[in-house]
Write a protein that holds these residues in place. Structure first.
Motif, PDB file in Angstrom:
ATOM      1  N   GLN A  38      25.611  30.020  78.291  1.00 17.60           N
ATOM      2  CA  GLN A  38      26.643  30.960  77.853  1.00 17.60           C
ATOM      3  C   GLN A  38      26.132  31.954  76.813  1.00 17.60           C
ATOM      4  OE1 GLN A  38      30.379  29.032  76.793  1.00 17.60           O
ATOM      5  NE2 GLN A  38      29.732  27.226  77.929  1.00 17.60           N
ATOM      6  N   ALA A  39      24.961  31.700  76.249  1.00 17.22           N
ATOM      7  CA  ALA A  39      24.419  32.573  75.206  1.00 17.22           C
ATOM      8  C   ALA A  39      23.835  33.839  75.833  1.00 17.22           C
ATOM      9  CB  ALA A  39      23.337  31.837  74.415  1.00 17.22           C
ATOM     10  N   HIS A  40      23.936  34.942  75.116  1.00 20.74           N
ATOM     11  CA  HIS A  40      23.371  36.202  75.580  1.00 20.74           C
ATOM     12  C   HIS A  40      21.885  36.292  75.258  1.00 20.74           C
ATOM     13  CE1 HIS A  40      27.663  37.143  75.456  1.00 20.74           C
ATOM     14  NE2 HIS A  40      27.377  37.927  76.456  1.00 20.74           N
ATOM     15  N   ALA A  72      26.525  24.917  66.009  1.00 19.88           N
ATOM     16  CA  ALA A  72      25.878  25.941  66.836  1.00 19.88           C
ATOM     17  C   ALA A  72      26.416  25.905  68.258  1.00 19.88           C
ATOM     18  CB  ALA A  72      24.367  25.729  66.839  1.00 19.88           C
ATOM     19  N   MET A  73      26.555  24.703  68.801  1.00 22.37           N
ATOM     20  CA  MET A  73      27.053  24.574  70.172  1.00 22.37           C
ATOM     21  C   MET A  73      28.477  25.105  70.282  1.00 22.37           C
ATOM     22  SD  MET A  73      24.459  23.248  71.729  1.00 22.37           S
ATOM     23  CE  MET A  73      23.418  24.110  70.579  1.00 22.37           C
ATOM     24  N   GLU A  74      29.331  24.752  69.327  1.00 22.91           N
ATOM     25  CA  GLU A  74      30.715  25.227  69.339  1.00 22.91           C
ATOM     26  C   GLU A  74      30.770  26.739  69.163  1.00 22.91           C
ATOM     27  OE1 GLU A  74      32.395  22.981  66.162  1.00 22.91           O
ATOM     28  OE2 GLU A  74      32.567  21.157  67.334  1.00 22.91           O
ATOM     29  N   SER A  75      29.930  27.285  68.299  1.00 19.08           N
ATOM     30  CA  SER A  75      29.930  28.725  68.045  1.00 19.08           C
ATOM     31  C   SER A  75      29.530  29.500  69.287  1.00 19.08           C
ATOM     32  CB  SER A  75      28.966  29.062  66.905  1.00 19.08           C
ATOM     33  OG  SER A  75      29.367  28.413  65.732  1.00 19.08           O
ATOM     34  N   ILE A  76      28.536  29.004  70.009  1.00 16.95           N
ATOM     35  CA  ILE A  76      28.112  29.684  71.238  1.00 16.95           C
ATOM     36  C   ILE A  76      29.242  29.669  72.262  1.00 16.95           C
ATOM     37  CG2 ILE A  76      26.543  29.580  73.214  1.00 16.95           C
ATOM     38  CD1 ILE A  76      24.425  28.435  71.278  1.00 16.95           C
ATOM     39  N   ALA A  88      23.943  23.409  79.158  1.00 11.22           N
ATOM     40  CA  ALA A  88      25.219  23.980  79.588  1.00 11.22           C
ATOM     41  C   ALA A  88      25.698  25.046  78.608  1.00 11.22           C
ATOM     42  CB  ALA A  88      26.266  22.881  79.736  1.00 11.22           C
ATOM     43  N   VAL A  89      25.529  24.801  77.323  1.00  8.39           N
ATOM     44  CA  VAL A  89      25.974  25.756  76.303  1.00  8.39           C
ATOM     45  C   VAL A  89      25.028  26.952  76.248  1.00  8.39           C
ATOM     46  CG1 VAL A  89      26.383  26.075  73.834  1.00  8.39           C
ATOM     47  CG2 VAL A  89      27.178  24.009  74.958  1.00  8.39           C
ATOM     48  N   GLN A 117      22.189  14.990  74.974  1.00 13.87           N
ATOM     49  CA  GLN A 117      22.199  16.172  74.114  1.00 13.87           C
ATOM     50  C   GLN A 117      21.559  17.355  74.832  1.00 13.87           C
ATOM     51  OE1 GLN A 117      20.142  14.824  70.628  1.00 13.87           O
ATOM     52  NE2 GLN A 117      21.987  14.015  69.677  1.00 13.87           N
ATOM     53  N   ALA A 118      20.445  17.118  75.512  1.00 11.81           N
ATOM     54  CA  ALA A 118      19.760  18.186  76.236  1.00 11.81           C
ATOM     55  C   ALA A 118      20.639  18.729  77.354  1.00 11.81           C
ATOM     56  CB  ALA A 118      18.431  17.686  76.785  1.00 11.81           C
TER      57      ALA A 118
END
Length: 125
Positions: free
Chosen positions: A48-50, A6-10, A44-45, A38-39
């Protein structure tokens, strides 16, 4: 639990110019050094999400406390809801059409399935 996919995909989707939405299911807490790291990575990731979705108010509150995400930035959509209640705005629908002429939206879904609960006992035969 943290899902690296999920993190890589975002991160990658955002870099490619795709609109990325993340759904949060977990409720793990900040209990140690690893969970705090992890948090920090998640916050940070997530920046970047919409869009961010939580499957419950508890999951949203936990995400906000853990990652510093404002509660207003997280939409709560419980599991098993009526999909007709959540229709994208017309400006978010790509100019593609279904065979019958209706407009459509393209969705790419990435997921992993993990058994986190013990199996249900079988009924006697």
């Amino acid at each position: 639990a943290l899902c690296t996919m999920a993190m890589e995909s975002i991160a990658l989707g955002s870099l490619l110019g795709c609109r990325v939405v993340h759904t949060q299911h977990s409720n793990f807490e900040l209990t140690g050094v690893i969970s705090r790291l992890q948090a920090a990575m998640e916050s940070a990731v997530f920046a970047q999400a919409h869009g961010l979705i939580a499957v419950s108010r508890a999951a949203r509150d936990n995400m906000c406390a853990r990652c510093g995400v404002p509660a207003a930035a997280v939409c709560v959509i419980p599991n098993a809801v009526d999909a007709c209640s959540f229709v994208p705005a017309p400006e978010n629908i790509w100019p593609r059409q279904m065979p019958d002429g209706r407009p459509c939206i393209n969705v790419v879904f990435l997921a992993r399935l993990v058994r986190c609960k013990p199996p249900l006992p079988h009924a006697p035969a």
